[in-house]
Scaffold this motif. Sequence first.
Motif, PDB file in Angstrom:
ATOM      1  N   SER A 111      57.886  79.549 -10.234  1.00 10.72           N
ATOM      2  CA  SER A 111      58.488  80.550 -10.506  1.00 10.72           C
ATOM      3  C   SER A 111      59.669  80.776  -9.285  1.00 10.72           C
ATOM      4  N   ALA A 112      58.969  80.822  -8.321  1.00 10.67           N
ATOM      5  CA  ALA A 112      59.634  80.953  -6.948  1.00 10.67           C
ATOM      6  C   ALA A 112      60.938  79.818  -6.740  1.00 10.67           C
ATOM      7  N   CYS A 113      60.382  78.541  -7.205  1.00 10.88           N
ATOM      8  CA  CYS A 113      61.372  77.497  -7.135  1.00 10.88           C
ATOM      9  C   CYS A 113      62.564  77.769  -8.149  1.00 10.88           C
ATOM     10  N   ARG A 114      62.156  78.218  -9.424  1.00 11.29           N
ATOM     11  CA  ARG A 114      63.308  78.442 -10.356  1.00 11.29           C
ATOM     12  C   ARG A 114      63.997  79.606 -10.153  1.00 11.29           C
ATOM     13  N   GLU A 115      63.460  80.835  -9.296  1.00 11.64           N
ATOM     14  CA  GLU A 115      64.344  81.827  -8.993  1.00 11.64           C
ATOM     15  C   GLU A 115      65.385  81.393  -8.012  1.00 11.64           C
ATOM     16  N   ARG A 116      65.195  80.293  -7.193  1.00  9.07           N
ATOM     17  CA  ARG A 116      66.189  79.774  -6.288  1.00  9.07           C
ATOM     18  C   ARG A 116      67.231  78.854  -6.944  1.00  9.07           C
ATOM     19  N   GLY A 117      67.268  78.828  -8.236  1.00  7.49           N
ATOM     20  CA  GLY A 117      68.281  78.107  -9.125  1.00  7.49           C
ATOM     21  C   GLY A 117      68.008  77.046  -9.331  1.00  7.49           C
ATOM     22  N   LEU A 118      66.915  76.391  -9.421  1.00  8.97           N
ATOM     23  CA  LEU A 118      66.607  75.024  -9.435  1.00  8.97           C
ATOM     24  C   LEU A 118      66.165  74.859 -10.969  1.00  8.97           C
ATOM     25  N   THR A 119      66.256  73.519 -11.444  1.00  8.24           N
ATOM     26  CA  THR A 119      65.442  73.332 -12.848  1.00  8.24           C
ATOM     27  C   THR A 119      64.160  72.655 -12.253  1.00  8.24           C
ATOM     28  N   VAL A 120      63.341  73.425 -12.765  1.00 10.20           N
ATOM     29  CA  VAL A 120      61.738  72.963 -12.401  1.00 10.20           C
ATOM     30  C   VAL A 120      60.928  72.536 -13.672  1.00 10.20           C
ATOM     31  N   LYS A 121      60.457  71.391 -13.543  1.00  7.34           N
ATOM     32  CA  LYS A 121      59.473  70.960 -14.539  1.00  7.34           C
ATOM     33  C   LYS A 121      58.160  70.653 -14.181  1.00  7.34           C
ATOM     34  N   THR A 122      57.201  70.528 -14.877  1.00 12.61           N
ATOM     35  CA  THR A 122      55.654  70.749 -14.639  1.00 12.61           C
ATOM     36  C   THR A 122      54.935  69.676 -15.102  1.00 12.61           C
ATOM     37  N   GLY A 123      53.792  69.451 -14.655  1.00 12.63           N
ATOM     38  CA  GLY A 123      52.814  68.514 -15.142  1.00 12.63           C
ATOM     39  C   GLY A 123      51.865  69.427 -16.203  1.00 12.63           C
ATOM     40  N   LYS A 124      50.647  69.035 -16.386  1.00 12.92           N
ATOM     41  CA  LYS A 124      49.869  70.094 -17.172  1.00 12.92           C
ATOM     42  C   LYS A 124      48.736  70.321 -16.413  1.00 12.92           C
ATOM     43  N   PHE A 125      48.520  71.480 -15.982  1.00 12.20           N
ATOM     44  CA  PHE A 125      47.380  72.089 -15.195  1.00 12.20           C
ATOM     45  C   PHE A 125      45.914  71.505 -15.870  1.00 12.20           C
ATOM     46  N   GLN A 126      45.118  70.797 -15.058  1.00 11.15           N
ATOM     47  CA  GLN A 126      43.756  70.350 -15.081  1.00 11.15           C
ATOM     48  C   GLN A 126      43.689  69.235 -16.239  1.00 11.15           C
ATOM     49  N   ALA A 127      44.976  68.588 -16.603  1.00  7.81           N
ATOM     50  CA  ALA A 127      44.846  67.576 -17.462  1.00  7.81           C
ATOM     51  C   ALA A 127      44.718  66.224 -16.634  1.00  7.81           C
TER      52      ALA A 127
END
Length: 149
Positions: A111-127
């Motif tokens: 969320s902090a990275c997104r608030e800086r205006g970046l497109t942020v994608k993620t992996g899947k936690f614990q997968a």
Amino acid sequence: MRAVVQRTTSSSVWVEGQCISEIKEGLTVLLGVSRGDTEADALYLADKITQLRIFSDTAGKMNRSILDESGELLVISQFTLLADCRKGRRPSFDQSAPPQEAVALYDFFVSACRERGLTVKTGKFQAEMLIRLENHGPVTILLDSSRLF
């Protein structure tokens, strides 16, 4: 909190044979959350990573950040970054935060990275994930919110 930051021309995360996230040019960040980490640690790394000048300017010098490049971030949780291999042959993960704490700080970091205006994608936690990336440079930076290195 620890991060491995790689400048990539593309990267993707696959779970059970399906691509769940992918980015083009940007940064692929492997993020490990330690016991005792706080939101301050996550903010420190979000600031450091988003402002790190590791992209080339017109003179070919690493002088531009992901913010300057309008690139994307792919952030993948990786508790194994906290492995302690100093004793024996089997890594100890005692310094890794428990999953419920880790996911909260991982989400806060994203969320902090997104608030800086970046497109942020993620992996899947614990997968169990397969990460495919094309490291550009290669450029790989290690960061620790406790400034151990």
